[in-house]
Write a protein that holds these residues in place. Structure first.
Motif, PDB file in Angstrom:
ATOM      1  N   ALA A 195      -5.022  -5.477  -2.315  1.00 43.27           N
ATOM      2  CA  ALA A 195      -5.164  -4.583  -3.461  1.00 43.27           C
ATOM      3  C   ALA A 195      -6.296  -3.597  -3.242  1.00 43.27           C
ATOM      4  CB  ALA A 195      -5.417  -5.399  -4.718  1.00 43.27           C
ATOM      5  N   SER A 196      -6.085  -2.351  -3.666  1.00 42.83           N
ATOM      6  CA  SER A 196      -7.113  -1.313  -3.594  1.00 42.83           C
ATOM      7  C   SER A 196      -6.810  -0.280  -4.655  1.00 42.83           C
ATOM      8  CB  SER A 196      -7.115  -0.660  -2.206  1.00 42.83           C
ATOM      9  OG  SER A 196      -5.944   0.126  -2.026  1.00 42.83           O
TER      10      SER A 196
ATOM     11  N   VAL B 166      -7.565  10.544  -3.715  1.00 43.49           N
ATOM     12  CA  VAL B 166      -8.711  10.054  -2.946  1.00 43.49           C
ATOM     13  C   VAL B 166      -9.528   9.069  -3.776  1.00 43.49           C
ATOM     14  CG1 VAL B 166     -10.722  10.781  -1.600  1.00 43.49           C
ATOM     15  CG2 VAL B 166      -8.777  12.353  -1.880  1.00 43.49           C
ATOM     16  N   PRO B 167      -9.875   7.892  -3.222  1.00 42.36           N
ATOM     17  CA  PRO B 167     -10.790   7.000  -3.944  1.00 42.36           C
ATOM     18  C   PRO B 167     -12.088   7.719  -4.275  1.00 42.36           C
ATOM     19  CG  PRO B 167      -9.783   5.843  -2.109  1.00 42.36           C
ATOM     20  CD  PRO B 167      -9.395   7.291  -1.969  1.00 42.36           C
ATOM     21  N   LYS B 168     -12.622   7.433  -5.429  1.00 41.23           N
ATOM     22  CA  LYS B 168     -13.773   8.164  -5.966  1.00 41.23           C
ATOM     23  C   LYS B 168     -14.917   8.322  -4.962  1.00 41.23           C
ATOM     24  CE  LYS B 168     -16.471   8.268 -10.266  1.00 41.23           C
ATOM     25  NZ  LYS B 168     -16.674   7.574 -11.568  1.00 41.23           N
ATOM     26  N   PRO B 169     -15.354   7.269  -4.252  1.00 43.70           N
ATOM     27  CA  PRO B 169     -16.498   7.440  -3.338  1.00 43.70           C
ATOM     28  C   PRO B 169     -16.231   8.402  -2.184  1.00 43.70           C
ATOM     29  CG  PRO B 169     -16.087   5.105  -3.812  1.00 43.70           C
ATOM     30  CD  PRO B 169     -14.910   5.865  -4.320  1.00 43.70           C
ATOM     31  N   ALA B 170     -14.947   8.640  -1.867  1.00 46.24           N
ATOM     32  CA  ALA B 170     -14.623   9.471  -0.709  1.00 46.24           C
ATOM     33  C   ALA B 170     -14.361  10.926  -1.077  1.00 46.24           C
ATOM     34  CB  ALA B 170     -13.405   8.893   0.009  1.00 46.24           C
ATOM     35  N   CYS B 171     -14.411  11.271  -2.361  1.00 45.38           N
ATOM     36  CA  CYS B 171     -14.016  12.620  -2.779  1.00 45.38           C
ATOM     37  C   CYS B 171     -14.875  13.708  -2.158  1.00 45.38           C
ATOM     38  CB  CYS B 171     -14.061  12.721  -4.306  1.00 45.38           C
ATOM     39  SG  CYS B 171     -12.690  11.898  -5.140  1.00 45.38           S
TER      40      CYS B 171
ATOM     41  N   TYR C 254      -0.405   3.247 -12.533  1.00 44.62           N
ATOM     42  CA  TYR C 254       0.516   2.429 -11.755  1.00 44.62           C
ATOM     43  C   TYR C 254       1.413   1.663 -12.719  1.00 44.62           C
ATOM     44  CZ  TYR C 254      -2.394   3.311  -7.644  1.00 44.62           C
ATOM     45  OH  TYR C 254      -3.080   3.914  -6.617  1.00 44.62           O
ATOM     46  N   LEU C 255       2.703   1.701 -12.461  1.00 49.23           N
ATOM     47  CA  LEU C 255       3.682   0.918 -13.205  1.00 49.23           C
ATOM     48  C   LEU C 255       4.227  -0.133 -12.249  1.00 49.23           C
ATOM     49  CD1 LEU C 255       5.435   0.522 -15.786  1.00 49.23           C
ATOM     50  CD2 LEU C 255       7.071   2.134 -14.760  1.00 49.23           C
ATOM     51  N   VAL C 256       3.884  -1.383 -12.466  1.00 45.68           N
ATOM     52  CA  VAL C 256       4.217  -2.436 -11.501  1.00 45.68           C
ATOM     53  C   VAL C 256       4.714  -3.678 -12.235  1.00 45.68           C
ATOM     54  CG1 VAL C 256       2.527  -1.626  -9.797  1.00 45.68           C
ATOM     55  CG2 VAL C 256       1.837  -3.307 -11.499  1.00 45.68           C
ATOM     56  N   GLY C 257       5.489  -4.491 -11.521  1.00 43.39           N
ATOM     57  CA  GLY C 257       5.914  -5.761 -12.084  1.00 43.39           C
ATOM     58  C   GLY C 257       7.375  -6.065 -11.839  1.00 43.39           C
ATOM     59  N   LEU C 258       7.808  -7.215 -12.328  1.00 48.21           N
ATOM     60  CA  LEU C 258       9.166  -7.695 -12.083  1.00 48.21           C
ATOM     61  C   LEU C 258      10.219  -6.776 -12.698  1.00 48.21           C
ATOM     62  CD1 LEU C 258       8.597 -11.525 -12.679  1.00 48.21           C
ATOM     63  CD2 LEU C 258       8.753 -10.309 -10.497  1.00 48.21           C
ATOM     64  N   ASP C 259       9.892  -6.180 -13.847  1.00 48.78           N
ATOM     65  CA  ASP C 259      10.847  -5.277 -14.503  1.00 48.78           C
ATOM     66  C   ASP C 259      10.490  -3.811 -14.311  1.00 48.78           C
ATOM     67  OD1 ASP C 259      12.380  -7.346 -15.434  1.00 48.78           O
ATOM     68  OD2 ASP C 259      11.550  -7.333 -17.466  1.00 48.78           O
TER      69      ASP C 259
ATOM     70  N   LEU D  49       1.156  -1.627 -16.893  1.00 53.99           N
ATOM     71  CA  LEU D  49       0.728  -0.242 -16.725  1.00 53.99           C
ATOM     72  C   LEU D  49      -0.770  -0.257 -16.479  1.00 53.99           C
ATOM     73  CD1 LEU D  49       1.773   2.707 -16.844  1.00 53.99           C
ATOM     74  CD2 LEU D  49       1.105   2.726 -19.260  1.00 53.99           C
ATOM     75  N   ILE D  50      -1.204   0.278 -15.339  1.00 50.79           N
ATOM     76  CA  ILE D  50      -2.608   0.239 -14.921  1.00 50.79           C
ATOM     77  C   ILE D  50      -3.149   1.662 -14.873  1.00 50.79           C
ATOM     78  CG2 ILE D  50      -4.209  -0.468 -13.093  1.00 50.79           C
ATOM     79  CD1 ILE D  50      -2.007  -2.455 -12.166  1.00 50.79           C
ATOM     80  N   ASP D  51      -4.281   1.891 -15.495  1.00 52.82           N
ATOM     81  CA  ASP D  51      -4.903   3.217 -15.511  1.00 52.82           C
ATOM     82  C   ASP D  51      -5.966   3.290 -14.421  1.00 52.82           C
ATOM     83  OD1 ASP D  51      -5.997   5.664 -16.028  1.00 52.82           O
ATOM     84  OD2 ASP D  51      -6.455   5.283 -18.137  1.00 52.82           O
ATOM     85  N   SER D  52      -5.727   4.121 -13.415  1.00 50.68           N
ATOM     86  CA  SER D  52      -6.692   4.330 -12.322  1.00 50.68           C
ATOM     87  C   SER D  52      -7.243   5.746 -12.328  1.00 50.68           C
ATOM     88  CB  SER D  52      -6.026   4.027 -10.970  1.00 50.68           C
ATOM     89  OG  SER D  52      -5.705   2.664 -10.850  1.00 50.68           O
TER      90      SER D  52
END
Length: 918
Positions: free
Chosen positions: A632-633, A739-744, A580-585, A673-676
C-alpha cells in the motif's frame, strides 16, 4: 421626531463608544425600543414589555406521533417549503415553530423582490417566488399576500456599474423579464424626487415589487394546511434523534420537543439565525454567522407615492417604498456580529448603532435630497444570517441522511423563498431538485471548512460587506485565504503566481512578470480597528480585474496560452480531488456510478460523467482502472476485489465525494471510498514539446506505441515514483503526473529544468479556461450542470448506451433520446474582439433562443468563443439542422454581435494534436 440630517450630525459629533469583544460587538437588547412604532405584523407583541418568550404556553395543536417530513422554523423558507411539499402530495408534513410564525427574522424583513440578478438560476428562482406571491396564493386561498408591484430601479454612478446592468438586461431577455436602461433624464422623469446629477444611468424593471412577510406566510400555511400539512406554533425543538443503520450510515429517526417527539425520516432545518444550533443537535455543521441588519422608516414624504423601489449599489443603500414613506437600509463594511445567539429571542430588535448606520444616511440623502429634512418614524435593527459565499445553504447534509438545510439566506429569504422552497421540496421528495442548485448545495463546501471558525467569519463578513459590489467575472475573495495550500505554493509564488481561491484551496490563476503577489492577511476592509492594506501587489492586480473589458494582463494570459499551443506549459493542478474506489463491489459500483464503460483493463483511463436519476450531469471526471500493488502507498492503496482512481475538479471535490457516498449507501455496495487529495499533488505538462521534456524526466518510453492516449502507469520522475497519465484538458499532447506530496517540489523542478531549452512556461487556470473552451472541452457547473444531460451537452460518447450495462440515469437518457432533445449546447464564435463572460443572450433569426453559459477569448483562433444551450421557440426538438440553419447573434450589454454556430470545436476539430500529430 428626528430628521435624517439631524441623525447624521449627531452621529458625527457624538464620541465613539468603545467596542467590545474582538471585532467590536455591541451589547444586545431584546427590547423593541423605538422600532415598536414600525408598521409590522404582531404589533401588540412588540409593545409587550415582557416579551413573548416569557409567557408559558403549550403547542398550538397536539403533536402527531409520526410525520413524513418535519420542517423546523416558521419563517419564509419554512412556510414556503411546507407549502411546496404539500403541493407535491406530501400530506404528512409538519412545521414546528418555537414561537409564532415569522417571529425570528422574517417578521422585520423589507420584503423586496428584484427579478434580475447575475445568475440565470436565481432569475428562475425569483420568477417562481413572484408567481407564487402575486398570483398562486391569492387564487388558492383568497388571501392577499401584500404583493405590491411598484417596480425596481437600479442606480449606476459609474461606467462599470452601468455595464453590469446592461448585462442583467441582456440576461433578462432570455427569461422574458422586461427591463430598460434609462438615461439620467429619463430616470428623473420616472422618479422626480431623485438626484440624477451624478448618474451614468439606471436599470428599470417595472414588474419588481414588495411583499408582506406576515401576509405571505399566513397564505402559505393556509394553503399547505388545506392539503393536509400541519403547523404547530409554540413548540421549541430540543433535539434530533439519530439512528445508525446496518451499514453504519447515520439517519434521522425523530424530532424531540418540549412537548413530545415525532418519529420521522426527514427533517428540514429552516431555523434561520438559529440553524447552527439546530444543526448541532444532529451533529451537522451549518456554516453561517448572525449579524445585525438595519433600516429606518421615514415619516410621510410628499410625492413619493407609487415610486419604484431603489437600489443604489454604489452607495450600498436601498430605498423601499412603504406607502407614503420610505424604508432606508444598506450594507456596511463594519456590521455587528451577534456572537451569542439567544434561543429566547422572538419578535425582538436591537438598538440601532448610529455609528454604523450613518454611511447609509449619507447615501440616501444624496440620492433623494428631500430625505435631509424628513423625519425618522422608526428604526428596525434585527438579526440576519449570512454565509461564507453569500449563497443559501440547502440540500441534504453530508453528515446525516434525511437532514436537509434551508437556511442562510443573507437577507434574501423572502424573495428567494418561493423558488428555493419549491426546489427543496423536490429535493426531499424526488432525491434532487429540478434546477441546478449546486451553488446553494451545502455539499459545495469542503468538510474541512464547514466548522472552521476563522474562515466562516472572515468570508461571511466579506460577503456582507461586498453584497452591493459589482459582480466582476474574475473577482476573488480577500478573506479566508491561504487556508489550503499545496506543496508547490511557495515555489510558484516566487515565480510570480497570482493565485485564485476555490473552496479554501489556493490554485494558480496566472503568472505576472512583475514580481511576487502574495495574498495578505484579511484586513476586514479597515473595520473593527484593523489597519487596511493600502497598497499591495495582489490588491493592485485584483483591481485590474474590475472591468467588463479585457484586463491589462490579457496579453500575459495570451502568452501562456500560445506557449502551450506552440511549445509547452506546466500546470499545477494539485488542488484536484483524488479518490480511490476499491473493494469487492467496486466494479459493480463503477458500472452503476459512471456513464462510460470504465471496467477496462488495468492501466486504462476513461473520461466519464456521473449522472442523477433524471439524466442530469452531477460530475465529469477521469477514472483509471488499477491493478493491486505489492504494498500500500499513496499511489496504490491495498484492496481486495477491484480498484479505481478518480480525479475530479478541486472546487467540486466535496460534491463528488458526497454524490458517490450517497449512491454507495443507497445501493449498499460493499466498497470503500478513500480521499487522497491531501496526499498527492498533480502536475500537468501540455503542448507539442511535452514528450521531449518528459522523456528527460521519466524512466519510461513515451512513444505513441508504448504510452497511448488515455492510459496510465507508475513510473519514476527524477527518481520519485509517480503515476503518469497521458491525458489532455487543453487539446494538446500531454501528460499528468500524480505525485506523492513529498516529491512534488523535486519533480516540478526537474520538469522545469528539462523544459528550459524547449520554451516551457508556467501557466494557470485563466489559460486553462481559454485553452479548454477553444478546444470545446466542457467545464462542470458551466457547460455541464445537474440539470444538463450528456446528450444535450454533446457528450453522448461518454455514455455506454450501446451496451446492456445499467447505470444511474440511463432510463432518463434513453427516454430523452427517443423523444428528441429540447435543447442543445452550441459553440459560437464572434469575429469582433469583444470580451464575453457568460449570461449574454443568444439570438437566432431575430428571436432569443437561450443565453451563454461560458465564454472566453481563444488566442489560437483569435476569436471570442461562447457556449450556450439553445431551444426552439416553437417548443419542438432541436435538431442539428435547426442549429445549422439559423442566423445568430450574441447580445453583449445590449449590443448584438453577429456569431457563427459550430457543431464541432473550431480548433483542431479532428483531434490530431492530442494524438501527437502536429
Amino acid at each position: 421626531m428626528a430628521s435624517l440630517s439631524r441623525a447624521l450630525r449627531v452621529a458625527a459629533t457624538c464620541p465613539r463608544r468603545s467596542r467590545t469583544r474582538g471585532l467590536g460587538l455591541r451589547a444586545l437588547t431584546g427590547q423593541a425600543g423605538p422600532a415598536a412604532e414600525k408598521s409590522v405584523p404582531y404589533r401588540r407583541t412588540l409593545k409587550d414589555p415582557q416579551g413573548p418568550s416569557t409567557v408559558a404556553r403549550g403547542p398550538s395543536q397536539p403533536l402527531p406521533s409520526t410525520a413524513h417530513v418535519v420542517v423546523i422554523g416558521g419563517g419564509s423558507l419554512g412556510c414556503q417549503t411546507l407549502y411546496h411539499l404539500a403541493k407535491l402530495g406530501v400530506s404528512g408534513a409538519v412545521l414546528l415553530e418555537r414561537e409564532r410564525l415569522t417571529s425570528g427574522t422574517t417578521w422585520h424583513t423589507a420584503g423586496l423582490l428584484w427579478q434580475l440578478r447575475p445568475s440565470d438560476v436565481e432569475v428562475e428562482l425569483l420568477a417562481h417566488t413572484r408567481r407564487v406571491v402575486s398570483h398562486d396564493l391569492e387564487e388558492e386561498t383568497g388571501l392577499h399576500t401584500g404583493w405590491i408591484q411598484n417596480g425596481g430601479l437600479f442606480i449606476a454612478s459609474n461606467r462599470q456599474r452601468l455595464d453590469e446592468y446592461k448585462r442583467l438586461m441582456s440576461l433578462g431577455k432570455a427569461y422574458g423579464v422586461e427591463s430598460h436602461v434609462l438615461s439620467p433624464a429619463e430616470t428623473k422623469a420616472l422618479y422626480p424626487l431623485m438626484n440624477v446629477d451624478d448618474l451614468y444611468g439606471t436599470l428599470y424593471v417595472p414588474h419588481d415589487g414588495t411583499m408582506d412577510p406576515a401576509g405571505t406566510c399566513t397564505a402559505l400555511t393556509r394553503a399547505a394546511a388545506a392539503r393536509g400539512a400541519q403547523v404547530i406554533e409554540n413548540c421549541p425543538v430540543t433535539g434530533i434523534r439519530v439512528r445508525t443503520d446496518d451499514f453504519g450510515v447515520r439517519r434521522v429517526a425523530a424530532v424531540e420537543t418540549e412537548h413530545g417527539s415525532i418519529q420521522t425520516p426527514c427533517v428540514v432545518n429552516c431555523a434561520g439565525v438559529w440553524a447552527s444550533a439546530v444543526g448541532r443537535m444532529a451533529g451537522v455543521k451549518v456554516p453561517l454567522v448572525a449579524m445585525h441588519h438595519a433600516y429606518v422608516v421615514t415619516e410621510r414624504i410628499e410625492g413619493i407615492q407609487n415610486m419604484p423601489n431603489v437600489r443604489d449599489h454604489d452607495a450600498s443603500v436601498y430605498l423601499r417604498l412603504q406607502g407614503d414613506a420610505l424604508s432606508v437600509g444598506g450594507y456596511e463594511t463594519n456590521p455587528i456580529f451577534w456572537e451569542e445567539v439567544s434561543d429566547k429571542f422572538a419578535f425582538g430588535l436591537f438598538d440601532l448603532d448610529w455609528d454604523v448606520f450613518t454611511q447609509h444616511i449619507e447615501g440616501a440623502i444624496n440620492r433623494v435630497p428631500v430625505l435631509e429634512k424628513t423625519g425618522v418614524k422608526s428604526t428596525v435593527c434585527g438579526p440576519e444570517s449570512f454565509t461564507p459565499d453569500h449563497k443559501p445553504l440547502m440540500g441534504e447534509a453530508p453528515e446525516l441522511r434525511g437532514f436537509f438545510l434551508g437556511c442562510g439566506f443573507n437577507s434574501a429569504g423572502m424573495m428567494l423563498g418561493g423558488g428555493c422552497g419549491q426546489e427543496l421540496a423536490h429535493w426531499i421528495v424526488h432525491g434532487r431538485p429540478e434546477k441546478d442548485m449546486y451553488s446553494y448545495d451545502i455539499r459545495r463546501f469542503h468538510h474541512l471548512l464547514t466548522d472552521h471558525r476563522r474562515w466562516i467569519r472572515e468570508r461571511s463578513h466579506e460577503s456582507y460587506a461586498k453584497n452591493y459590489s459589482v459582480v466582476f467575472p474574475h473577482d476573488e475573495p480577500l478573506a479566508g485565504r491561504n487556508m489550503r495550500t499545496d506543496p508547490l505554493h511557495e515555489e510558484l509564488l516566487a515565480r510570480g503566481c497570482v493565485f485564485q481561491e476555490r473552496q479554501g484551496w489556493e490554485r494558480p490563476g496566472w503568472f505576472t512578470p512583475k514580481g511576487t503577489a502574495p495574498v495578505l492577511r484579511y484586513d476586514y476592509y479597515g473595520a473593527y480597528g484593523n489597519r487596511m492594506h493600502e497598497d499591495h501587489a495582489y490588491g493592485r492586480l485584483l483591481g485590474d480585474e474590475y472591468t467588463f473589458d479585457f484586463p491589462p494582463h490579457h496579453d500575459v494570459i495570451k502568452k501562456e496560452c500560445l506557449a502551450c499551443r506552440g511549445a509547452a506549459a506546466v500546470f499545477n493542478m494539485s488542488y484536484f480531488g483524488k479518490f480511490y474506489l476499491v473493494g469487492l463491489d467496486a466494479r459493480k459500483a463503477a458500472d452503476w456510478l459512471f456513464s462510460a464503460d470504465v471496467s477496462r483493463p488495468p492501466g486504462s483511463t476513461v473520461y466519464t460523467c456521473m449522472l442523477n436519476h433524471r439524466g442530469g450531469t452531477e460530475s465529469d471526471l477521469t477514472v483509471s482502472r488499477l491493478a493491486p500493488g505489492p504494498q500500500a502507498s499513496a499511489l496504490t492503496p491495498a484492496f481486495e476485489g477491484d480498484g479505481y482512481y478518480l480525479a475530479v475538479g478541486g472546487a467540486v471535490a466535496q460534491h463528488n465525494w458526497s454524490h458517490i457516498s450517497t449512491v454507495l449507501q443507497d445501493q449498499k455496495f460493499r466498497c470503500q471510498l478513500i480521499d487522497s487529495s491531501e496526499d498527492l499533488g498533480l502536475i500537468s505538462i501540455q503542448g507539442p514539446a511535452s514528450r521531449a521534456i518528459l522523456q528527460e524526466v521519466l524512466d519510461a518510453d513515451l512513444s505513441n506505441e508504448a504510452f497511448p492516449f488515455s492510459t496510465h502507469r507508475l513510473v519514476r520522475a527524477a527518481g520519485h515514483l509517480v503515476r503518469a497519465m497521458r491525458l489532455s484538458f487543453v487539446g494538446e499532447l500531454g501528460w499528468e503526473l500524480h505525485v506523492p506530496k513529498p516529491a512534488c517540489v523535486p519533480v516540478y523542478r526537474a520538469v522545469m529544468a528539462a523544459g528550459t531549452k524547449h520554451g516551457l512556461v508556467n501557466a494557470g487556470y485563466r489559460a486553462i479556461d481559454s485553452l479548454s473552451i477553444e478546444k470545446g472541452y466542457r467545464h462542470w457547473h458551466a457547460d455541464l450542470r445537474p440539470d444538463d444531460s450528456p446528450l444535450e451537452a454533446g457528450l453522448a460518447f461518454t455514455c455506454k448506451l450501446k451496451s446492456a450495462v445499467p447505470f444511474l440515469g440511463r432510463e432518463a437518457l434513453e427516454k430523452q433520446r427517443a423523444e428528441g432533445l429540447r435543447r442543445r449546447l452550441v459553440c459560437f464564435t464572434v469575429d469582433e474582439k469583444v470580451p464575453m463572460f457568460g449570461l449574454e443572450a443568444i439570438w437566432r433569426n431575430g428571436q432569443v433562443v437561450g443565453h451563454v453559459r461560458r465564454a472566453d477569448f481563444g488566442f489560437a483562433v483569435d476569436k471570442t468563443l461562447a457556449y450556450g444551450y439553445i431551444r426552439d421557440p416553437s417548443g419542438q426538438s432541436v435538431s442539428l439542422d435547426f442549429v445549422k440553419s439559423g442566423d445568430y447573434a450574441v447580445e453583449r450589454m445590449g449590443v448584438a454581435h453577429p456569431a457563427r454556430a459550430h457543431l464541432k470545436s473550431p480548433f483542431d476539430p479532428d483531434n490530431k494534436r492530442v494524438k501527437g500529430i502536429y
